[in-house]
Design a protein around this motif. Structure first.
Motif, PDB file in Angstrom:
ATOM      1  N   GLN A  54     -19.978  12.889 -15.988  1.00 42.52           N
ATOM      2  CA  GLN A  54     -19.434  12.281 -14.782  1.00 42.52           C
ATOM      3  C   GLN A  54     -19.072  10.816 -15.033  1.00 42.52           C
ATOM      4  O   GLN A  54     -19.595  10.177 -15.933  1.00 42.52           O
ATOM      5  N   ASP A  55     -18.159  10.326 -14.205  1.00 42.18           N
ATOM      6  CA  ASP A  55     -17.854   8.909 -14.236  1.00 42.18           C
ATOM      7  C   ASP A  55     -17.624   8.417 -12.817  1.00 42.18           C
ATOM      8  O   ASP A  55     -17.573   9.201 -11.875  1.00 42.18           O
ATOM      9  N   LEU A  56     -17.502   7.111 -12.694  1.00 44.69           N
ATOM     10  CA  LEU A  56     -17.344   6.483 -11.386  1.00 44.69           C
ATOM     11  C   LEU A  56     -16.022   5.743 -11.345  1.00 44.69           C
ATOM     12  O   LEU A  56     -15.692   4.984 -12.261  1.00 44.69           O
ATOM     13  N   GLY A  57     -15.283   5.955 -10.276  1.00 48.03           N
ATOM     14  CA  GLY A  57     -14.062   5.194 -10.061  1.00 48.03           C
ATOM     15  C   GLY A  57     -14.303   4.102  -9.043  1.00 48.03           C
ATOM     16  O   GLY A  57     -15.259   4.145  -8.275  1.00 48.03           O
ATOM     17  N   SER A  58     -13.421   3.109  -9.048  1.00 43.27           N
ATOM     18  CA  SER A  58     -13.529   2.019  -8.085  1.00 43.27           C
ATOM     19  C   SER A  58     -12.913   2.441  -6.754  1.00 43.27           C
ATOM     20  O   SER A  58     -12.093   3.354  -6.683  1.00 43.27           O
ATOM     21  N   ILE A  59     -13.309   1.741  -5.705  1.00 41.81           N
ATOM     22  CA  ILE A  59     -12.744   1.940  -4.380  1.00 41.81           C
ATOM     23  C   ILE A  59     -11.891   0.726  -4.055  1.00 41.81           C
ATOM     24  O   ILE A  59     -12.314  -0.406  -4.291  1.00 41.81           O
ATOM     25  N   PRO A  60     -10.659   0.921  -3.513  1.00 39.12           N
ATOM     26  CA  PRO A  60      -9.824  -0.236  -3.184  1.00 39.12           C
ATOM     27  C   PRO A  60     -10.550  -1.225  -2.296  1.00 39.12           C
ATOM     28  O   PRO A  60     -11.224  -0.844  -1.339  1.00 39.12           O
ATOM     29  N   GLN A  61     -10.424  -2.521  -2.622  1.00 41.02           N
ATOM     30  CA  GLN A  61     -11.119  -3.568  -1.880  1.00 41.02           C
ATOM     31  C   GLN A  61     -10.221  -4.220  -0.825  1.00 41.02           C
ATOM     32  O   GLN A  61     -10.709  -4.833   0.109  1.00 41.02           O
ATOM     33  N   GLY A  62      -8.886  -4.106  -0.997  1.00 40.67           N
ATOM     34  CA  GLY A  62      -7.961  -4.736  -0.065  1.00 40.67           C
ATOM     35  C   GLY A  62      -7.259  -3.717   0.806  1.00 40.67           C
ATOM     36  O   GLY A  62      -7.216  -2.523   0.498  1.00 40.67           O
ATOM     37  N   GLU A  63      -6.678  -4.171   1.917  1.00 38.88           N
ATOM     38  CA  GLU A  63      -5.990  -3.276   2.837  1.00 38.88           C
ATOM     39  C   GLU A  63      -4.542  -3.045   2.432  1.00 38.88           C
ATOM     40  O   GLU A  63      -3.920  -2.074   2.852  1.00 38.88           O
ATOM     41  N   ASP A  64      -3.960  -3.949   1.655  1.00 42.80           N
ATOM     42  CA  ASP A  64      -2.547  -3.840   1.308  1.00 42.80           C
ATOM     43  C   ASP A  64      -2.385  -4.125  -0.183  1.00 42.80           C
ATOM     44  O   ASP A  64      -2.153  -5.260  -0.594  1.00 42.80           O
ATOM     45  N   GLU A  65      -2.511  -3.078  -1.011  1.00 42.82           N
ATOM     46  CA  GLU A  65      -2.446  -3.228  -2.456  1.00 42.82           C
ATOM     47  C   GLU A  65      -1.632  -2.089  -3.056  1.00 42.82           C
ATOM     48  O   GLU A  65      -1.674  -0.956  -2.566  1.00 42.82           O
ATOM     49  N   VAL A  66      -0.915  -2.390  -4.132  1.00 46.33           N
ATOM     50  CA  VAL A  66      -0.277  -1.352  -4.936  1.00 46.33           C
ATOM     51  C   VAL A  66      -1.372  -0.592  -5.678  1.00 46.33           C
ATOM     52  O   VAL A  66      -2.332  -1.190  -6.170  1.00 46.33           O
ATOM     53  N   SER A  67      -1.241   0.733  -5.738  1.00 50.41           N
ATOM     54  CA  SER A  67      -2.201   1.545  -6.499  1.00 50.41           C
ATOM     55  C   SER A  67      -1.634   1.846  -7.876  1.00 50.41           C
ATOM     56  O   SER A  67      -0.467   2.223  -8.003  1.00 50.41           O
ATOM     57  N   PHE A  68      -2.463   1.671  -8.896  1.00 51.34           N
ATOM     58  CA  PHE A  68      -2.044   1.952 -10.262  1.00 51.34           C
ATOM     59  C   PHE A  68      -3.088   2.833 -10.933  1.00 51.34           C
ATOM     60  O   PHE A  68      -4.292   2.557 -10.870  1.00 51.34           O
ATOM     61  N   GLY A  69      -2.651   3.908 -11.592  1.00 52.74           N
ATOM     62  CA  GLY A  69      -3.610   4.768 -12.271  1.00 52.74           C
ATOM     63  C   GLY A  69      -2.907   5.817 -13.116  1.00 52.74           C
ATOM     64  O   GLY A  69      -1.669   5.900 -13.182  1.00 52.74           O
ATOM     65  N   ARG A  83       0.812  -1.227   0.000  1.00 51.44           N
ATOM     66  CA  ARG A  83       0.000   0.000   0.000  1.00 51.44           C
ATOM     67  C   ARG A  83       0.841   1.272   0.000  1.00 51.44           C
ATOM     68  O   ARG A  83       0.315   2.365  -0.204  1.00 51.44           O
ATOM     69  N   GLU A  84       2.154   1.142   0.233  1.00 51.14           N
ATOM     70  CA  GLU A  84       3.044   2.299   0.216  1.00 51.14           C
ATOM     71  C   GLU A  84       3.601   2.567  -1.183  1.00 51.14           C
ATOM     72  O   GLU A  84       4.381   3.487  -1.374  1.00 51.14           O
ATOM     73  N   VAL A  85       3.172   1.754  -2.155  1.00 49.70           N
ATOM     74  CA  VAL A  85       3.695   1.866  -3.524  1.00 49.70           C
ATOM     75  C   VAL A  85       2.587   2.332  -4.459  1.00 49.70           C
ATOM     76  O   VAL A  85       1.461   1.819  -4.415  1.00 49.70           O
ATOM     77  N   ALA A  86       2.904   3.322  -5.289  1.00 49.60           N
ATOM     78  CA  ALA A  86       1.979   3.771  -6.337  1.00 49.60           C
ATOM     79  C   ALA A  86       2.691   3.714  -7.679  1.00 49.60           C
ATOM     80  O   ALA A  86       3.859   4.101  -7.790  1.00 49.60           O
ATOM     81  N   VAL A  87       2.012   3.208  -8.687  1.00 52.16           N
ATOM     82  CA  VAL A  87       2.539   3.171 -10.056  1.00 52.16           C
ATOM     83  C   VAL A  87       1.698   4.126 -10.889  1.00 52.16           C
ATOM     84  O   VAL A  87       0.475   3.965 -10.989  1.00 52.16           O
ATOM     85  N   ILE A  88       2.346   5.123 -11.475  1.00 48.20           N
ATOM     86  CA  ILE A  88       1.631   6.189 -12.185  1.00 48.20           C
ATOM     87  C   ILE A  88       2.058   6.199 -13.647  1.00 48.20           C
ATOM     88  O   ILE A  88       3.256   6.179 -13.957  1.00 48.20           O
TER      89      ILE A  88
END
Length: 298
Positions: free
Chosen positions: A278-293, A57-62
């Protein structure tokens, strides 16, 4: 840090300055293909977690455009067993609840066109089964029914011209008319209500009352629960959130057009403009996941 500050300045279009010596916080990697690029990113994350104790969860890929890496980055993460949350934007206007309202407004304006009727019924918010919708659709196809013919009792043979009017066909016709009334009565009420009022607030309330009459909120909840059971938590979350988005949209319309005379056509136009923007984004489902966007979303 200084390195990231300089990188930010360069990315923002200001004059980039070269950095001398070794950098601690910025690494450049030249990859031949997006697949090599994704593999490098995944290997680096796996190493940081294994050797330096980072949490996912401390990692983000942009990326400049996340869509360019769909099916590439997620495959690389799966190969290295890296849990990942991907922010997939979903157009709001194509969600079942929004389509229900769009088609209901069309039905009121264009007087029960069959295309609008079946698009509304197939949103899944009427509590009708696929078989029940098919009964109505087959009958209207056989007899060319559209428009206000929906509002009168149907008397022709469901099997069509040239077929004997059997007892089973008569029983089927009774059921078809029951289904017809079940869907047309609330829509006829809604159509009459829209024509009788002249403010956006009253029209927004008519939309809400129509949803209440057909049990749309309960049907939407059942739809979300079904998606959850089918292991589609992101889709389930989107459906649950569309109700609040719609209520907010109706409030916006009532506030924006307050004090102004509003026709049903004008209400439909502004409703369509609001939801299409408008559009809808997803909400993270897990507690410990890499975020990508995409960069614009992160």
């Amino acid at each position: 840090c200084k390195e990231l500050s300089l990188l930010e300045q360069g990315l923002s279009g200001r004059l980039a300055r070269p950095v001398s010596g070794q950098t601690e916080f910025v690494t450049l990697c030249a990859a031949q293909t997006p697949y090599e690029e994704a593999d490098y990113v995944a290997r680096t994350i796996a190493r940081l977690v294994r050797e330096e104790g980072l949490r996912y969860r401390e990692v983000a890929v942009i990326a400049r455009s996340a869509e360019d890496y769909r099916g590439i980055i997620d495959a690389a993460f799966e190969r290295y067993h890296i849990p990942c949350f991907m922010d997939r934007r979903k157009p709001l206007d194509y969600q079942p609840l929004m389509q229900f309202v769009t088609r209901a407004l069309n039905i009121a304006l264009y007087r029960f066109r069959s295309d609008d009727m079946f698009a509304c019924l197939k949103t899944g918010l009427w509590g009708l089964t696929v078989e029940e919708i098919s009964l109505l659709e087959n009958y209207t196809f056989v007899w060319g029914i559209t428009g206000e013919l929906w509002l009168v009792e149907w008397k022709s043979n469901p099997d069509g011209i040239g077929e004997g009017f059997s007892d089973s066909a008569r029983e089927r016709l009774v059921r078809i008319n029951e289904l017809r009334k079940r869907v047309t009565e609330p829509l006829a009420w809604f159509s009459d209500k829209l024509q009788s009022v002249s403010s956006a607030k009253e029209m927004a309330r008519a939309v809400y009352l129509l949803l209440e009459r057909v049990g749309a909120a309960e049907a939407l909840r059942d739809m979300a629960n079904g998606l959850e059971k089918a292991l589609q938590p992101d889709e389930a979350d989107v459906q649950r959130r569309t109700w609040d988005f719609l209520m907010h949209t109706l409030d916006q319309l009532a506030e924006f057009l307050e004090g102004e005379e509003c026709s049903p056509a004008g209400f439909q136009k502004f409703y369509t403009l609001l939801i299409s923007a408008q559009d809808l984004g997803s909400i993270p489902q897990g507690e410990d996941e890499v975020s990508f966007g995409s960069a614009e979303r992160m």
